[in-house]
Design a protein around this motif. Structure first.
Motif, PDB file in Angstrom:
ATOM      1  N   GLU A 125      -3.115  29.738 -18.191  1.00 57.31           N
ATOM      2  CA  GLU A 125      -1.848  29.021 -18.340  1.00 57.31           C
ATOM      3  C   GLU A 125      -1.304  29.185 -19.756  1.00 57.31           C
ATOM      4  O   GLU A 125      -2.072  29.293 -20.719  1.00 57.31           O
ATOM      5  N   LEU A 126       0.006  29.172 -19.866  1.00 56.43           N
ATOM      6  CA  LEU A 126       0.659  29.387 -21.161  1.00 56.43           C
ATOM      7  C   LEU A 126       0.205  28.355 -22.192  1.00 56.43           C
ATOM      8  O   LEU A 126      -0.091  28.706 -23.343  1.00 56.43           O
ATOM      9  N   ASP A 127       0.126  27.090 -21.800  1.00 54.86           N
ATOM     10  CA  ASP A 127      -0.255  26.042 -22.747  1.00 54.86           C
ATOM     11  C   ASP A 127      -1.663  26.233 -23.290  1.00 54.86           C
ATOM     12  O   ASP A 127      -1.978  25.761 -24.389  1.00 54.86           O
ATOM     13  N   ASN A 169       5.217  39.927 -20.750  1.00 58.04           N
ATOM     14  CA  ASN A 169       6.353  39.282 -20.087  1.00 58.04           C
ATOM     15  C   ASN A 169       7.473  40.288 -19.813  1.00 58.04           C
ATOM     16  O   ASN A 169       8.102  40.771 -20.769  1.00 58.04           O
ATOM     17  N   HIS A 176       8.015  34.345 -18.113  1.00 61.31           N
ATOM     18  CA  HIS A 176       8.154  33.148 -18.939  1.00 61.31           C
ATOM     19  C   HIS A 176       9.508  33.195 -19.642  1.00 61.31           C
ATOM     20  O   HIS A 176       9.932  34.254 -20.112  1.00 61.31           O
ATOM     21  N   THR A 177      10.161  32.065 -19.720  1.00 62.69           N
ATOM     22  CA  THR A 177      11.473  32.014 -20.352  1.00 62.69           C
ATOM     23  C   THR A 177      11.323  32.119 -21.866  1.00 62.69           C
ATOM     24  O   THR A 177      10.305  31.698 -22.441  1.00 62.69           O
ATOM     25  N   LYS A 234      12.670  30.247 -23.951  1.00 57.24           N
ATOM     26  CA  LYS A 234      12.517  28.877 -24.446  1.00 57.24           C
ATOM     27  C   LYS A 234      11.055  28.452 -24.437  1.00 57.24           C
ATOM     28  O   LYS A 234      10.563  27.866 -25.421  1.00 57.24           O
ATOM     29  N   ASP A 235      10.348  28.723 -23.349  1.00 52.89           N
ATOM     30  CA  ASP A 235       8.944  28.329 -23.262  1.00 52.89           C
ATOM     31  C   ASP A 235       8.093  29.070 -24.293  1.00 52.89           C
ATOM     32  O   ASP A 235       7.173  28.500 -24.885  1.00 52.89           O
ATOM     33  N   LEU A 236       8.390  30.341 -24.517  1.00 56.26           N
ATOM     34  CA  LEU A 236       7.627  31.110 -25.483  1.00 56.26           C
ATOM     35  C   LEU A 236       7.905  30.644 -26.909  1.00 56.26           C
ATOM     36  O   LEU A 236       6.985  30.566 -27.739  1.00 56.26           O
ATOM     37  N   THR A 281       8.717  27.649 -27.724  1.00 63.40           N
ATOM     38  CA  THR A 281       8.045  26.355 -27.851  1.00 63.40           C
ATOM     39  C   THR A 281       6.573  26.550 -28.198  1.00 63.40           C
ATOM     40  O   THR A 281       5.982  25.763 -28.953  1.00 63.40           O
ATOM     41  N   LEU A 282       5.968  27.622 -27.668  1.00 59.86           N
ATOM     42  CA  LEU A 282       4.569  27.919 -27.964  1.00 59.86           C
ATOM     43  C   LEU A 282       4.385  28.448 -29.382  1.00 59.86           C
ATOM     44  O   LEU A 282       3.332  28.217 -29.992  1.00 59.86           O
TER      45      LEU A 282
END
Length: 321
Positions: A118-120, A132, A141-142, A144-146, A148-149
């Motif tokens: 999982e990304l998290d 990706n 994965h968007t 935005k999500d990347l 945020t990571l």
């Protein structure tokens, strides 16, 4: 050598035929390559100049819609080979399953490598790897999500080798952020894998280190000439992206008729679950069509997209046997 597609010599040993008799769908390489046209004699005979290499970098910035620093390399694989040298070995986490060279290369260089699902779960790593869209299952994965990571890891590497036809996924425009590195493959989308061309896009410090490790002539004159031409051909890229989208649907229909279930994919390949992937691979191989299977997932069969109508006809005939 680790397990990869493109191992056509193995197919020939088992099922016969010359290389030119085969349709190699075991990779995610465009079967309708960019028309390279003529390449000047100078591109073959002279060392590339700094100005010519910079022209290639500018063409890459145009194609990938970024103003971030760029360095050309002999394929994205070269960047992967050099990646462990960007920092002292520490904790690396890889979003898996994915392209298996990352784990092997980092482990060999002394990194403590962990594969996570999982990304998290990448958070806390000194080096985090995300492909990706992902190879082989096409997981996406968007941006935005990347992003945020990004502050939760030491360095985030996003491999966008299959992102050309889905530019909305790309982080290339954000790649000058500290700790972010984007890798791009030229050969897959443009169907010219033999040219051995790829790019790293990132902040000035990382790109300068890659450039120093790559040496003064990291790519050939022919790669520069063809790369500059192709990367600025927006009309070809748009038409190719549209064709690939149509062909993904076409291949999915054919696979569904075989009773295969779509697991995922990207615009250059599809991943299916079949009752017996090895049997499906052998059936195709008797028609001199090579596909990709996975030792760790015995039901998975990956197919690239056929190119010409002749190739589509041969695929249908092989599956009809």
């Amino acid at each position: 050598m680790r397990e990869h597609g493109g191992n056509l010599d193995l197919a020939q040993q088992r099922f016969g035929g010359r290389a030119e008799d085969w349709i190699d769908l075991s990779t995610g390489i465009n079967r309708v390559p960019y028309p390279v046209g003529e390449v000047s004699a100078r591109a073959w005979s002279a060392l590339p100049s700094r100005a010519e290499i910079e022209a290639l970098h500018q063409a890459a910035r145009h194609a990938y819609r970024t103003i971030a620093p760029v360095v050309a390399m002999g394929g994205a694989q070269t960047a992967i080979q050099l990646l462990p040298q960007l920092a002292t070995p520490a904790r690396a986490r890889i979003l898996a399953p994915t392209y298996n060279e990352y784990a092997g290369v980092l482990s060999a260089a002394g990194w403590d490598v962990e594969e996570v699902g999982e990304l998290d779960a990448l958070a806390g790593a000194d080096l985090a790897i995300v492909v990706n869209p992902n190879n082989p299952d096409g997981r996406r994965h968007t941006p935005k999500d990347l992003l945020t990571l990004l502050p939760r890891v030491g360095r985030l590497v996003v491999d966008e080798s299959f992102a050309d036809a889905v530019p909305q996924l790309s982080l290339a425009s954000e790649a000058d952020r500290p700790g972010l590195l984007v890798l791009r493959s030229f050969g897959k989308f443009y169907g010219l894998a033999g040219l051995r061309l790829g790019f790293a896009i990132g902040n000035a410090a990382d790109i300068a280190r890659f450039a120093a490790m790559s040496g003064p002539w990291p790519v050939s004159g022919a790669a520069i000439a063809i790369g500059c031409r192709a990367l600025r051909d927006d009309a070809w890229a748009e038409a190719t992206s549209a064709r690939l989208a149509r062909d993904c649907v076409r291949l999915d229909v054919i696979a569904q008729a075989q009773g295969w279930r779509l697991v995922g994919g990207a615009p250059l390949f599809r991943l299916y679950a079949s009752p017996d992937a090895l049997a499906a691979q052998e059936k195709l191989a008797h028609g001199h069509i090579w596909s990709r299977v996975f030792a760790r997932e015995p039901t998975w069969l990956r197919l690239g997209l056929p190119g010409s109508e002749t190739e589509w006809t041969r695929l249908a005939e092989a599956l009809a046997r």
